[in-house]
Design an enzyme around this catalytic site. Structure first.
Site, PDB file in Angstrom:
ATOM      1  N   ASN A   1      88.451 -60.961  54.971  1.00 57.48           N
ATOM      2  CA  ASN A   1      87.627 -62.006  55.578  1.00 57.48           C
ATOM      3  C   ASN A   1      86.347 -61.482  56.212  1.00 57.48           C
ATOM      4  O   ASN A   1      85.521 -62.263  56.657  1.00 57.48           O
ATOM      5  CB  ASN A   1      88.440 -62.775  56.616  1.00 57.48           C
ATOM      6  CG  ASN A   1      89.549 -63.582  55.976  1.00 57.48           C
ATOM      7  OD1 ASN A   1      89.413 -64.058  54.851  1.00 57.48           O
ATOM      8  ND2 ASN A   1      90.664 -63.726  56.670  1.00 57.48           N
TER       9      ASN A   1
ATOM     10  N   LYS B   1      82.660 -59.293  56.577  1.00 60.18           N
ATOM     11  CA  LYS B   1      81.413 -59.151  55.837  1.00 60.18           C
ATOM     12  C   LYS B   1      81.369 -57.768  55.196  1.00 60.18           C
ATOM     13  O   LYS B   1      81.894 -56.816  55.724  1.00 60.18           O
ATOM     14  CB  LYS B   1      80.242 -59.308  56.801  1.00 60.18           C
ATOM     15  CG  LYS B   1      78.896 -59.182  56.137  1.00 60.18           C
ATOM     16  CD  LYS B   1      77.789 -59.156  57.180  1.00 60.18           C
ATOM     17  CE  LYS B   1      76.442 -58.845  56.585  1.00 60.18           C
ATOM     18  NZ  LYS B   1      76.384 -58.249  55.294  1.00 60.18           N
TER      19      LYS B   1
ATOM     20  N   LYS C   1      81.699 -57.043  51.509  1.00 63.25           N
ATOM     21  CA  LYS C   1      82.323 -56.812  50.201  1.00 63.25           C
ATOM     22  C   LYS C   1      81.269 -56.632  49.110  1.00 63.25           C
ATOM     23  O   LYS C   1      81.282 -55.639  48.376  1.00 63.25           O
ATOM     24  CB  LYS C   1      83.275 -57.963  49.879  1.00 63.25           C
ATOM     25  CG  LYS C   1      84.441 -58.064  50.863  1.00 63.25           C
ATOM     26  CD  LYS C   1      85.300 -59.286  50.651  1.00 63.25           C
ATOM     27  CE  LYS C   1      84.657 -60.582  51.084  1.00 63.25           C
ATOM     28  NZ  LYS C   1      84.455 -60.712  52.524  1.00 63.25           N
ATOM     29  N   THR C   2      80.362 -57.571  49.004  1.00 61.14           N
ATOM     30  CA  THR C   2      79.291 -57.467  48.010  1.00 61.14           C
ATOM     31  C   THR C   2      78.377 -56.305  48.352  1.00 61.14           C
ATOM     32  O   THR C   2      77.935 -55.568  47.461  1.00 61.14           O
ATOM     33  CB  THR C   2      78.495 -58.782  47.931  1.00 61.14           C
ATOM     34  OG1 THR C   2      79.376 -59.822  47.476  1.00 61.14           O
ATOM     35  CG2 THR C   2      77.307 -58.671  46.981  1.00 61.14           C
ATOM     36  N   THR C   3      78.097 -56.106  49.630  1.00 61.49           N
ATOM     37  CA  THR C   3      77.244 -55.004  50.061  1.00 61.49           C
ATOM     38  C   THR C   3      77.826 -53.663  49.635  1.00 61.49           C
ATOM     39  O   THR C   3      77.108 -52.783  49.150  1.00 61.49           O
ATOM     40  CB  THR C   3      77.045 -55.045  51.586  1.00 61.49           C
ATOM     41  OG1 THR C   3      76.538 -56.334  51.943  1.00 61.49           O
ATOM     42  CG2 THR C   3      76.090 -53.972  52.057  1.00 61.49           C
TER      43      THR C   3
ATOM     44  N   ARG D   1      74.575 -46.120  43.836  1.00 64.92           N
ATOM     45  CA  ARG D   1      75.016 -44.719  43.739  1.00 64.92           C
ATOM     46  C   ARG D   1      75.150 -44.312  42.271  1.00 64.92           C
ATOM     47  O   ARG D   1      74.678 -43.249  41.864  1.00 64.92           O
ATOM     48  CB  ARG D   1      76.343 -44.541  44.458  1.00 64.92           C
ATOM     49  CG  ARG D   1      76.878 -43.115  44.371  1.00 64.92           C
ATOM     50  CD  ARG D   1      78.100 -42.943  45.219  1.00 64.92           C
ATOM     51  NE  ARG D   1      77.694 -42.887  46.615  1.00 64.92           N
ATOM     52  CZ  ARG D   1      78.503 -43.144  47.642  1.00 64.92           C
ATOM     53  NH1 ARG D   1      79.760 -43.495  47.431  1.00 64.92           N
ATOM     54  NH2 ARG D   1      78.063 -43.055  48.875  1.00 64.92           N
TER      55      ARG D   1
ATOM     56  N   PHE E   1      78.617 -71.923  45.821  1.00 62.62           N
ATOM     57  CA  PHE E   1      79.973 -71.683  46.310  1.00 62.62           C
ATOM     58  C   PHE E   1      80.887 -72.843  45.974  1.00 62.62           C
ATOM     59  O   PHE E   1      80.561 -74.000  46.201  1.00 62.62           O
ATOM     60  CB  PHE E   1      79.950 -71.432  47.812  1.00 62.62           C
ATOM     61  CG  PHE E   1      79.369 -70.100  48.153  1.00 62.62           C
ATOM     62  CD1 PHE E   1      78.037 -69.981  48.510  1.00 62.62           C
ATOM     63  CD2 PHE E   1      80.139 -68.961  48.079  1.00 62.62           C
ATOM     64  CE1 PHE E   1      77.489 -68.753  48.792  1.00 62.62           C
ATOM     65  CE2 PHE E   1      79.599 -67.726  48.376  1.00 62.62           C
ATOM     66  CZ  PHE E   1      78.265 -67.619  48.730  1.00 62.62           C
TER      67      PHE E   1
ATOM     68  N   TRP F   1      83.649 -74.128  47.178  1.00 64.29           N
ATOM     69  CA  TRP F   1      84.157 -75.085  48.152  1.00 64.29           C
ATOM     70  C   TRP F   1      83.109 -76.122  48.533  1.00 64.29           C
ATOM     71  O   TRP F   1      83.403 -77.082  49.199  1.00 64.29           O
ATOM     72  CB  TRP F   1      84.729 -74.393  49.396  1.00 64.29           C
ATOM     73  CG  TRP F   1      83.791 -73.448  50.071  1.00 64.29           C
ATOM     74  CD1 TRP F   1      82.869 -73.741  51.026  1.00 64.29           C
ATOM     75  CD2 TRP F   1      83.690 -72.056  49.832  1.00 64.29           C
ATOM     76  NE1 TRP F   1      82.206 -72.606  51.386  1.00 64.29           N
ATOM     77  CE2 TRP F   1      82.690 -71.559  50.677  1.00 64.29           C
ATOM     78  CE3 TRP F   1      84.350 -71.181  48.991  1.00 64.29           C
ATOM     79  CZ2 TRP F   1      82.334 -70.221  50.699  1.00 64.29           C
ATOM     80  CZ3 TRP F   1      83.992 -69.849  49.018  1.00 64.29           C
ATOM     81  CH2 TRP F   1      83.011 -69.384  49.866  1.00 64.29           C
TER      82      TRP F   1
ATOM     83  N   GLU G   1      82.725 -61.613  43.647  1.00 65.52           N
ATOM     84  CA  GLU G   1      83.360 -62.891  43.986  1.00 65.52           C
ATOM     85  C   GLU G   1      84.382 -63.332  42.932  1.00 65.52           C
ATOM     86  O   GLU G   1      84.734 -64.504  42.860  1.00 65.52           O
ATOM     87  CB  GLU G   1      82.308 -63.999  44.199  1.00 65.52           C
ATOM     88  CG  GLU G   1      81.176 -63.631  45.137  1.00 65.52           C
ATOM     89  CD  GLU G   1      81.561 -63.549  46.607  1.00 65.52           C
ATOM     90  OE1 GLU G   1      82.746 -63.715  46.942  1.00 65.52           O
ATOM     91  OE2 GLU G   1      80.659 -63.327  47.427  1.00 65.52           O
TER      92      GLU G   1
END
Length: 173
Positions: free
Chosen positions: A12, A14, A16-18, A26, A68, A70, A105
């Protein structure tokens, strides 16, 4: 010994994408080809869409969603887009052209049962030898976590949204 890894960034919190973007940069820094596929994002203009232009020829970036889920007013269309995006991703993975493929995602498509979990896991498990797959998103299914070689669970300890600070350019998008 080199081994293609299945990597999952979930939870949950912040980042994940970063984290996946960092891995893409890399790999590109070593001259390795990356394909970054965003399954859900599509409603906003994200900074990574412009930044990836600096890596032309090394990072191919594809935004497959329309926003998104939802917030959707047409779930049937979202399911169709999800299936088309997965078919696209399967072609990318099977091509063997890429050192790393990011499925950003992607967990939402599994969590909301837009795709068949067994078929997706079987396909990911049969990917080309040496190819790395990075999956991001909340609600990663337990069976995906069990199959993965590396799992990071991002946990929110504190976030500015909780104190009323809206999403900011360069931080959330």
């Amino acid at each position: 010994m080199a081994k293609g890894l299945l990597i999952v960034f979930t939870g949950n919190g912040k980042g994940k994408t970063t984290a996946a973007l960092g891995m893409a940069m890399r790999a590109a820094g070593h001259g390795l080809k990356v394909c970054f596929i965003q399954f859900i994002k599509g409603g906003w203009h994200y900074g990574e869409l412009d930044a990836v232009k600096w890596f032309e020829g090394l990072i191919d970036f594809h935004v497959m969603g329309k926003g998104f889920t939802w917030k959707s007013d047409n779930i049937e269309e979202d399911v169709l887009l999800a299936r088309e995006a997965w078919d696209f991703a399967c072609g990318i993975i099977a091509s063997g052209v890429y050192h790393t493929v990011v499925l950003d995602e992607f967990t939402y498509l599994l969590h909301y049962q837009m795709l068949a979990l067994d078929a997706c896991l079987d396909f990911l498990n049969a990917r080309p030898t040496g190819q790395h797959i990075v999956v991001t998103g909340r609600h990663a299914p337990e069976r995906l976590l069990a199959l993965a070689d590396l799992v990071t669970d991002m946990q929110a300890i504190k976030h500015p949204l909780a104190s009323g600070v809206k999403a900011q350019k360069g931080i959330e998008f």
